[in-house]
Design an enzyme around this catalytic site. Structure first.
Site, PDB file in Angstrom:
ATOM      1  N   ASN A 141       0.479  -1.024   0.078  1.00 31.48           N
ATOM      2  CA  ASN A 141      -0.270  -0.125  -0.099  1.00 31.48           C
ATOM      3  C   ASN A 141       1.091   1.193  -0.244  1.00 31.48           C
ATOM      4  O   ASN A 141       0.751   2.296  -0.289  1.00 31.48           O
ATOM      5  CB  ASN A 141      -1.358   0.072   1.214  1.00 31.48           C
ATOM      6  CG  ASN A 141      -2.316  -1.218   1.331  1.00 31.48           C
ATOM      7  OD1 ASN A 141      -2.550  -2.253   0.020  1.00 31.48           O
ATOM      8  ND2 ASN A 141      -2.903  -1.072   2.100  1.00 31.48           N
ATOM      9  N   ASP A 196      -6.674   4.481  -8.573  1.00 30.19           N
ATOM     10  CA  ASP A 196      -6.845   4.824 -10.100  1.00 30.19           C
ATOM     11  C   ASP A 196      -7.448   5.788 -10.367  1.00 30.19           C
ATOM     12  O   ASP A 196      -7.943   6.270 -11.084  1.00 30.19           O
ATOM     13  CB  ASP A 196      -7.287   3.555 -10.289  1.00 30.19           C
ATOM     14  CG  ASP A 196      -5.378   2.045 -10.922  1.00 30.19           C
ATOM     15  OD1 ASP A 196      -4.490   2.837 -10.164  1.00 30.19           O
ATOM     16  OD2 ASP A 196      -5.490   0.932 -10.187  1.00 30.19           O
ATOM     17  N   ASP A 250      -5.976  -0.034  -4.219  1.00 29.14           N
ATOM     18  CA  ASP A 250      -4.675  -0.124  -5.134  1.00 29.14           C
ATOM     19  C   ASP A 250      -5.776   1.050  -7.084  1.00 29.14           C
ATOM     20  O   ASP A 250      -5.668   1.999  -6.956  1.00 29.14           O
ATOM     21  CB  ASP A 250      -4.867  -1.560  -5.636  1.00 29.14           C
ATOM     22  CG  ASP A 250      -4.197  -1.081  -7.038  1.00 29.14           C
ATOM     23  OD1 ASP A 250      -4.010   0.033  -7.697  1.00 29.14           O
ATOM     24  OD2 ASP A 250      -3.521  -2.142  -7.705  1.00 29.14           O
ATOM     25  N   HIS A 251      -6.780   0.054  -6.507  1.00 30.35           N
ATOM     26  CA  HIS A 251      -7.945   0.502  -7.552  1.00 30.35           C
ATOM     27  C   HIS A 251      -8.958   2.094  -7.175  1.00 30.35           C
ATOM     28  O   HIS A 251      -8.726   2.415  -7.953  1.00 30.35           O
ATOM     29  CB  HIS A 251      -9.316  -0.888  -8.080  1.00 30.35           C
ATOM     30  CG  HIS A 251      -8.580  -2.021  -8.117  1.00 30.35           C
ATOM     31  ND1 HIS A 251      -9.227  -2.946  -8.608  1.00 30.35           N
ATOM     32  CD2 HIS A 251      -7.481  -2.090  -8.686  1.00 30.35           C
ATOM     33  CE1 HIS A 251      -8.591  -3.767  -9.023  1.00 30.35           C
ATOM     34  NE2 HIS A 251      -7.441  -3.044  -9.554  1.00 30.35           N
ATOM     35  N   ASP A 280       2.022   1.175  -9.987  1.00 33.18           N
ATOM     36  CA  ASP A 280       1.231   1.285  -9.792  1.00 33.18           C
ATOM     37  C   ASP A 280       0.669  -0.217 -10.078  1.00 33.18           C
ATOM     38  O   ASP A 280       0.164  -1.437  -9.469  1.00 33.18           O
ATOM     39  CB  ASP A 280      -0.302   1.472 -11.233  1.00 33.18           C
ATOM     40  CG  ASP A 280      -1.019   1.305 -10.850  1.00 33.18           C
ATOM     41  OD1 ASP A 280      -1.844   0.696  -9.237  1.00 33.18           O
ATOM     42  OD2 ASP A 280      -1.915   0.660 -11.804  1.00 33.18           O
ATOM     43  N   ARG A 283       2.226  -9.717  -3.844  1.00 37.30           N
ATOM     44  CA  ARG A 283       2.728 -12.004  -3.911  1.00 37.30           C
ATOM     45  C   ARG A 283       3.691 -11.897  -3.819  1.00 37.30           C
ATOM     46  O   ARG A 283       4.185 -13.029  -2.484  1.00 37.30           O
ATOM     47  CB  ARG A 283       2.536 -12.028  -5.026  1.00 37.30           C
ATOM     48  CG  ARG A 283       0.622 -11.873  -6.225  1.00 37.30           C
ATOM     49  CD  ARG A 283       0.652 -12.142  -6.979  1.00 37.30           C
ATOM     50  NE  ARG A 283       1.298 -11.167  -8.017  1.00 37.30           N
ATOM     51  CZ  ARG A 283       0.545  -9.984  -9.132  1.00 37.30           C
ATOM     52  NH1 ARG A 283      -0.739  -9.997  -8.318  1.00 37.30           N
ATOM     53  NH2 ARG A 283       1.106  -9.477  -9.542  1.00 37.30           N
ATOM     54  N   ASP A 287       3.233  -2.663  -7.344  1.00 34.48           N
ATOM     55  CA  ASP A 287       2.593  -3.285  -6.052  1.00 34.48           C
ATOM     56  C   ASP A 287       1.688  -4.031  -5.748  1.00 34.48           C
ATOM     57  O   ASP A 287       2.086  -4.377  -4.990  1.00 34.48           O
ATOM     58  CB  ASP A 287       1.330  -1.940  -5.602  1.00 34.48           C
ATOM     59  CG  ASP A 287       0.153  -1.050  -6.698  1.00 34.48           C
ATOM     60  OD1 ASP A 287      -0.080  -2.559  -7.646  1.00 34.48           O
ATOM     61  OD2 ASP A 287      -0.467  -0.674  -6.352  1.00 34.48           O
TER      62      ASP A 287
END
Length: 325
Positions: free
Chosen positions: A12, A84, A80-81, A59, A67, A62
């Site tokens: 994040n 965006d 994240d989104h 972007d 993972r 991240d």
């Protein structure tokens, strides 16, 4: 590049660093070009190009960092989104500043087409469980974002007013072409028409993929069930569509374009983030989202109340921006 990141760095935080690049460029662009009607300094446009490049690179990193560290989570996806969603405003501001389309419906077309297409991507994932990233093998989100960054850096090196505001007749003359029906159109408007056409194609492909998906129109479903599923899916587009229509109700010459941009951007971003959350939670998304009504009422008020002054209209949009934020 992700392998260069320390394992203690939270995914994040990578997302936040990318968003901070957008915020920096957006703030500087706001200072030098508050209403998208004057050309910003060359270095500001170049800064926007660099920040777009840095934002999208981070972007992409991240999720890999999540993972890599075993910290993937639904909250990270929303974070994240969500970034965006709001960072689309940065891209709209960058394009609009060097095209100088503030105070016109061309600006509304650019912002609504970009944000509605972004909403449709989340809408498609809501129904198909697959988030689209590309159209074909050679054109996707990565190519568009890096092309936007490179384009901003390139146009920072030229006389943007002379280049974008010349007629298509003058633009095509060196090629021996007359321009035909678009000869009197300025290059910037021609490019925006191309963007609008591309956006319509992408939205059409999204519609086709969603309405023909087995979850909507499976082989084991009868005609009435398929019809119901398709109408139900299409109905989820009603609220953002109403917001986009309302933006064109507002007279662009009567208000500050920046205020309209922020309130519309925040409202569409809110709907998109709700779609993301409802998709992750497997919850039904209401056809009509009540969040759209304040902006729609404000647009009608500004359009038809002859007693409302320009300052009053700006105040209404400014107050709504705070409310949506």
């Amino acid at each position: 590049l992700t392998e260069c990141l320390p394992l203690w760095l939270a995914p994040n935080m990578v997302t936040t660093l990318g968003g901070m690049h957008c915020a920096l460029a957006y703030g500087v662009m706001w200072y030098y070009c508050p209403d998208f009607d004057t050309t910003p300094p060359d270095w500001v446009v170049m800064l926007a190009g660099y920040c777009a490049f840095a934002y999208y690179t981070l972007d992409c990193m991240d999720g890999k960092q999540a993972r890599r560290t075993g910290s993937s989570s639904p909250l990270g996806q929303l974070f994240d989104h969500g970034f965006d969603c709001i960072c689309t405003l940065f891209f709209v501001a960058t394009f609009s500043s060097y095209l100088e389309i503030g105070g016109t419906h061309w600006y509304n077309m650019l912002q609504t087409s970009l944000q509605f297409a972004f909403f449709m991507a989340q809408w498609e994932e809501y129904h198909t469980l697959v988030l689209p990233h590309n159209a074909g093998k050679w054109c996707g989100v990565t190519e568009v974002n890096y092309a936007s960054a490179l384009g901003a850096i390139c146009v920072s090196l030229i006389d943007r007013e002379a280049f974008f505001q010349k007629s298509m007749k003058d633009t095509l003359a060196p090629l021996g072409l007359t321009g035909g029906v678009v000869k009197d159109m300025e290059l910037r408007h021609f490019l925006l028409c191309g963007w609008g056409g591309m956006s319509l194609i992408l939205m059409g492909l999204s519609l086709k993929r969603t309405l023909c998906h087995p979850r909507i129109a499976g082989e084991d479903m009868d005609a009435s069930e398929i019809r119901f599923n398709r109408i139900n899916a299409l109905s989820k587009l009603a609220s953002p569509f109403l917001l986009c229509v309302a933006a064109f109700i507002v007279p662009p010459e009567f208000i500050r374009t920046r205020y309209l941009s922020v309130v519309l951007g925040c409202a569409l971003s809110l709907l998109t983030k709700k779609m993301i959350v409802f998709s992750m939670a497997k919850m039904p998304y209401a056809i009509i989202q009540t969040d759209v009504f304040p902006f729609i009422f404000a647009a009608i008020w500004i359009r038809y109340d002859t007693r409302l002054t320009k300052e009053g209209g700006d105040f209404v949009l400014g107050a709504l921006s705070i409310w949506y934020a």
